[in-house]
Design a protein around this motif. Sequence first.
Motif, mmCIF file in Angstrom:
data_model
loop_
_atom_site.group_PDB
_atom_site.id
_atom_site.type_symbol
_atom_site.label_atom_id
_atom_site.label_comp_id
_atom_site.label_asym_id
_atom_site.label_seq_id
_atom_site.Cartn_x
_atom_site.Cartn_y
_atom_site.Cartn_z
ATOM 1 N N ALA A 50 39.533 -88.520 1.225
ATOM 2 C CA ALA A 50 38.722 -88.243 -0.650
ATOM 3 C C ALA A 50 37.323 -88.268 0.001
ATOM 4 O O ALA A 50 36.840 -86.722 -0.746
ATOM 5 C CB ALA A 50 39.118 -89.047 -1.286
ATOM 6 N N SER A 51 36.322 -88.353 0.540
ATOM 7 C CA SER A 51 35.069 -89.150 0.281
ATOM 8 C C SER A 51 34.769 -88.034 1.211
ATOM 9 O O SER A 51 33.432 -87.494 0.584
ATOM 10 C CB SER A 51 34.553 -90.194 0.949
ATOM 11 N N ARG A 52 35.417 -87.307 2.282
ATOM 12 C CA ARG A 52 34.738 -85.870 2.743
ATOM 13 C C ARG A 52 34.857 -84.656 1.896
ATOM 14 O O ARG A 52 34.086 -84.106 2.197
ATOM 15 C CB ARG A 52 36.178 -86.132 3.971
ATOM 16 N N ASP A 55 32.176 -84.339 0.202
ATOM 17 C CA ASP A 55 30.825 -83.705 0.485
ATOM 18 C C ASP A 55 31.189 -82.530 1.073
ATOM 19 O O ASP A 55 30.028 -81.676 1.072
ATOM 20 C CB ASP A 55 30.847 -84.839 2.204
ATOM 21 N N ILE A 56 32.013 -81.480 0.999
ATOM 22 C CA ILE A 56 32.590 -80.440 1.621
ATOM 23 C C ILE A 56 32.490 -80.288 0.243
ATOM 24 O O ILE A 56 32.458 -78.959 0.332
ATOM 25 C CB ILE A 56 34.388 -80.992 1.828
ATOM 26 N N ALA A 57 33.059 -80.695 -1.129
ATOM 27 C CA ALA A 57 32.937 -79.754 -1.463
ATOM 28 C C ALA A 57 31.250 -80.247 -2.085
ATOM 29 O O ALA A 57 30.841 -78.224 -2.691
ATOM 30 C CB ALA A 57 34.071 -80.291 -3.235
ATOM 31 N N ARG A 58 31.029 -80.494 -2.422
ATOM 32 C CA ARG A 58 29.456 -80.700 -3.051
ATOM 33 C C ARG A 58 28.644 -79.890 -1.862
ATOM 34 O O ARG A 58 27.790 -79.136 -2.719
ATOM 35 C CB ARG A 58 28.494 -81.760 -2.420
ATOM 36 N N THR A 59 29.023 -79.238 -0.459
ATOM 37 C CA THR A 59 28.352 -78.935 0.191
ATOM 38 C C THR A 59 28.025 -77.023 -0.541
ATOM 39 O O THR A 59 27.288 -76.699 0.455
ATOM 40 C CB THR A 59 28.669 -79.248 1.639
ATOM 41 N N LEU A 60 29.618 -76.986 -0.169
ATOM 42 C CA LEU A 60 29.970 -75.530 -0.454
ATOM 43 C C LEU A 60 29.866 -75.071 -1.720
ATOM 44 O O LEU A 60 30.528 -74.146 -2.347
ATOM 45 C CB LEU A 60 31.853 -75.118 -0.107
ATOM 46 N N ALA A 61 29.948 -75.581 -2.807
ATOM 47 C CA ALA A 61 28.964 -76.209 -4.566
ATOM 48 C C ALA A 61 30.223 -75.576 -4.866
ATOM 49 O O ALA A 61 30.403 -74.106 -5.851
ATOM 50 C CB ALA A 61 28.317 -74.512 -4.487
ATOM 51 N N VAL A 62 31.887 -76.251 -4.790
ATOM 52 C CA VAL A 62 32.489 -76.122 -5.790
ATOM 53 C C VAL A 62 33.532 -77.162 -6.334
ATOM 54 O O VAL A 62 32.897 -78.132 -5.006
ATOM 55 C CB VAL A 62 33.869 -75.355 -4.722
#
Length: 120
Positions: A50-52, A55-62
Motif C-alpha cells: 500500500a505504501s509503495r 508513492d508510485i501514484a504520487r510519482t505518476l500523478a494519478v
Amino acid sequence: MKHPVDVHVGKRIRHRRWMVGMTQQQLADSVGIKFQQIQKYETGMNRVSASRLWDIARTLAVPIGFFFEGLSGDGADAPAVEADLLANKEAMELIRAYYAIPEAQRKRLFDLARVLSEAA
C-alpha cells in the motif's frame, strides 16, 4: 502463482509510466527502489504494498484508484473481460500523441473521431 489483481495493477503501472514517458529506472529512483522491482511489479510477479503504491501514484500523478480501474465490481478476483488496449503498442502511441495535443484541439479531434466512427 500470480494473482490476477496484481497483474492488473502492474499493467496499470506500466501503462501510466509509459504515458508520462518515464523509464522503469526513473520511476524506481523516484520511489527509492531498484528498477528490477518495478519490472516485478509490472509483470505481477510481486505485489505492490500500500505504501509503495501510494508513492508510485504520487510519482505518476494519478489517484490510487487508477490502478484498480477495469477490475470487475462483483467481488471476483479476476479482472473484467475487456480488450487489453494497453498491450497494443500502436494504441498506446496514439493515446500518448492524443494527450500531447493542446486541450482545445484535442476536444475537436475527439469530436471528429466520434463523427467518423459513427459514419463507419
